[in-house]
Design a protein around this motif. Structure first.
Motif, PDB file in Angstrom:
ATOM      1  N   GLU A 150       0.824  -1.198   0.000  1.00  0.00           N
ATOM      2  CA  GLU A 150       0.000   0.000   0.000  1.00  0.00           C
ATOM      3  C   GLU A 150       0.868   1.263   0.000  1.00  0.00           C
ATOM      4  OE1 GLU A 150      -2.064  -2.998   2.853  1.00  0.00           O
ATOM      5  OE2 GLU A 150      -0.029  -2.309   2.417  1.00  0.00           O
ATOM      6  N   LEU A 185      -5.545   6.241  -1.884  1.00  0.00           N
ATOM      7  CA  LEU A 185      -4.650   5.158  -1.523  1.00  0.00           C
ATOM      8  C   LEU A 185      -4.469   4.221  -2.709  1.00  0.00           C
ATOM      9  CD1 LEU A 185      -6.014   4.192   2.015  1.00  0.00           C
ATOM     10  CD2 LEU A 185      -4.421   6.021   1.370  1.00  0.00           C
ATOM     11  N   SER A 186      -3.268   3.659  -2.809  1.00  0.00           N
ATOM     12  CA  SER A 186      -2.983   2.689  -3.859  1.00  0.00           C
ATOM     13  C   SER A 186      -2.448   1.412  -3.239  1.00  0.00           C
ATOM     14  CB  SER A 186      -1.935   3.234  -4.841  1.00  0.00           C
ATOM     15  OG  SER A 186      -2.393   4.392  -5.473  1.00  0.00           O
ATOM     16  N   CYS A 187      -2.638   0.321  -3.950  1.00  0.00           N
ATOM     17  CA  CYS A 187      -2.127  -0.978  -3.501  1.00  0.00           C
ATOM     18  C   CYS A 187      -1.573  -1.685  -4.730  1.00  0.00           C
ATOM     19  CB  CYS A 187      -3.246  -1.787  -2.869  1.00  0.00           C
ATOM     20  SG  CYS A 187      -2.813  -3.524  -2.529  1.00  0.00           S
ATOM     21  N   TRP A 207     -10.590  -3.404   1.080  1.00  0.00           N
ATOM     22  CA  TRP A 207      -9.829  -2.559   1.993  1.00  0.00           C
ATOM     23  C   TRP A 207     -10.391  -2.791   3.404  1.00  0.00           C
ATOM     24  CZ3 TRP A 207      -5.546   0.204   0.758  1.00  0.00           C
ATOM     25  CH2 TRP A 207      -5.323   0.499  -0.601  1.00  0.00           C
ATOM     26  N   TYR A 260      -7.230   0.676  -5.713  1.00  0.00           N
ATOM     27  CA  TYR A 260      -7.255   2.051  -5.233  1.00  0.00           C
ATOM     28  C   TYR A 260      -8.406   2.268  -4.255  1.00  0.00           C
ATOM     29  CZ  TYR A 260      -4.456   2.463  -9.476  1.00  0.00           C
ATOM     30  OH  TYR A 260      -3.517   2.272 -10.443  1.00  0.00           O
ATOM     31  N   TYR A 308      -4.799   1.639   6.913  1.00  0.00           N
ATOM     32  CA  TYR A 308      -5.611   1.037   5.875  1.00  0.00           C
ATOM     33  C   TYR A 308      -4.843  -0.107   5.225  1.00  0.00           C
ATOM     34  CZ  TYR A 308      -9.092   4.699   6.228  1.00  0.00           C
ATOM     35  OH  TYR A 308     -10.095   5.529   6.691  1.00  0.00           O
ATOM     36  N   TYR A 309      -5.476  -1.299   5.268  1.00  0.00           N
ATOM     37  CA  TYR A 309      -4.893  -2.501   4.681  1.00  0.00           C
ATOM     38  C   TYR A 309      -5.594  -2.847   3.364  1.00  0.00           C
ATOM     39  CZ  TYR A 309      -2.930  -3.726   9.307  1.00  0.00           C
ATOM     40  OH  TYR A 309      -2.241  -3.754  10.499  1.00  0.00           O
ATOM     41  N   CYS A 310      -4.798  -3.229   2.402  1.00  0.00           N
ATOM     42  CA  CYS A 310      -5.273  -3.841   1.162  1.00  0.00           C
ATOM     43  C   CYS A 310      -5.271  -5.347   1.412  1.00  0.00           C
ATOM     44  CB  CYS A 310      -4.295  -3.447   0.058  1.00  0.00           C
ATOM     45  SG  CYS A 310      -4.455  -4.303  -1.505  1.00  0.00           S
ATOM     46  N   THR A 343      -1.143   1.357   5.166  1.00  0.00           N
ATOM     47  CA  THR A 343      -0.712   2.733   5.003  1.00  0.00           C
ATOM     48  C   THR A 343      -1.555   3.598   5.932  1.00  0.00           C
ATOM     49  OG1 THR A 343      -0.239   4.504   3.400  1.00  0.00           O
ATOM     50  CG2 THR A 343      -2.248   3.212   3.027  1.00  0.00           C
TER      51      THR A 343
END
Lengths: 122, 108
Positions: free
Chosen positions: A6, A20-22, A36, A80, A94-96, A116
């Motif tokens: 992330e 946010l990106s993963c 997420w 995202y 925040y977890y992917c 993240t």
């Protein structure tokens, strides 16, 4: 290596936005449903949003519905989370996460990123 | 929405103790119940799915039981590496996979 990484977290003011990106690697990203999940400081885990492998099916927790948008780009192996109208209570790690169905029936989160951190504060 | 309630929220135990954590669903979820272990600074780890099936690689001192609305996670002979927070999660109402509030297992 099979992993999720992330990025995009940071400090944002109330009412602000953040994306946010993963980045997924080591597996066929488009074949997997993704979500997420977040954890506020000192609190438990909270599921936030879900997206199917094709991106056509999407669900949100009531706490973020209308403010957050989940999306994916399978060509870029990326997930995202566009977050808007941010509130102090959105402050969290925040977890992917990857979702699979074990025994063909039982959905679990089998792969997690390291998270993240998003902090909403003035 | 299905609500998941865990108890206790925290407990203190010693190495070698038997520990039991309970999880209650707000409606019948059959066997659609997962357990995760979460240590600070690490990603949560799946321990048990389908209420009682041990995920590959998880030590046999972990076990799960229950069906319907009431479930338990048992750790027989608690080890130092087991001190963590444990979460139940329902997978009946997929993909809105709600978690319980967590149970923190601390060293006595």
């Amino acid at each position: 290596e099979v992993q999720l990484v992330e990025s995009g977290g940071g400090l944002v003011q109330p009412g602000g936005s953040l994306r946010l990106s993963c980045a997924a690697s080591g597996f066929t990203f488009s074949s997997y449903e993704m979500s997420w999940v977040r954890q506020a400081p000192g609190k438990g885990l909270e599921w936030v949003a879900f997206i199917s492998g094709s991106g056509e099916t999407i669900y949100y927790a009531d706490s973020v519905k209308g403010r957050f948008t989940i999306s994916r780009d399978n060509a870029k192996n990326s997930l995202y989370l566009q977050m808007g109208s941010l509130r102090a209570e959105d402050t969290a790690l925040y977890y992917c996460v990857r979702l699979i169905a074990l025994a063909g029936l039982y959905d679990v989160f089998d792969l997690w990123g390291q998270g993240t951190m998003v902090t909403v504060s003035s | 929405d299905i609500q998941m309630t865990q108890s206790p929220s925290s407990l203190s135990a010693s190495v070698g103790d038997r520990v039991t954590i309970t999880c209650r669903a707000s409606q019948n979820i059959n066997f659609y119940l997962n357990w995760y272990q979460h240590k600070p600074g690490k990603a949560p780890k799946l321990l048990i799915y389908a209420a009682s099936t041990l995920q590959s690689g998880v030590p046999s001192r972990f076990s799960g039981s229950g069906s319907g609305t009431d479930f338990t996670l048992t750790i027989t002979s608690l080890q130092p590496e087991d001190f963590a927070t444990y979460y139940c999660q329902q997978s009946y109402s997929t993909p809105e996979l709600a978690f319980g509030g967590g149970t923190k297992v601390e060293i006595k």
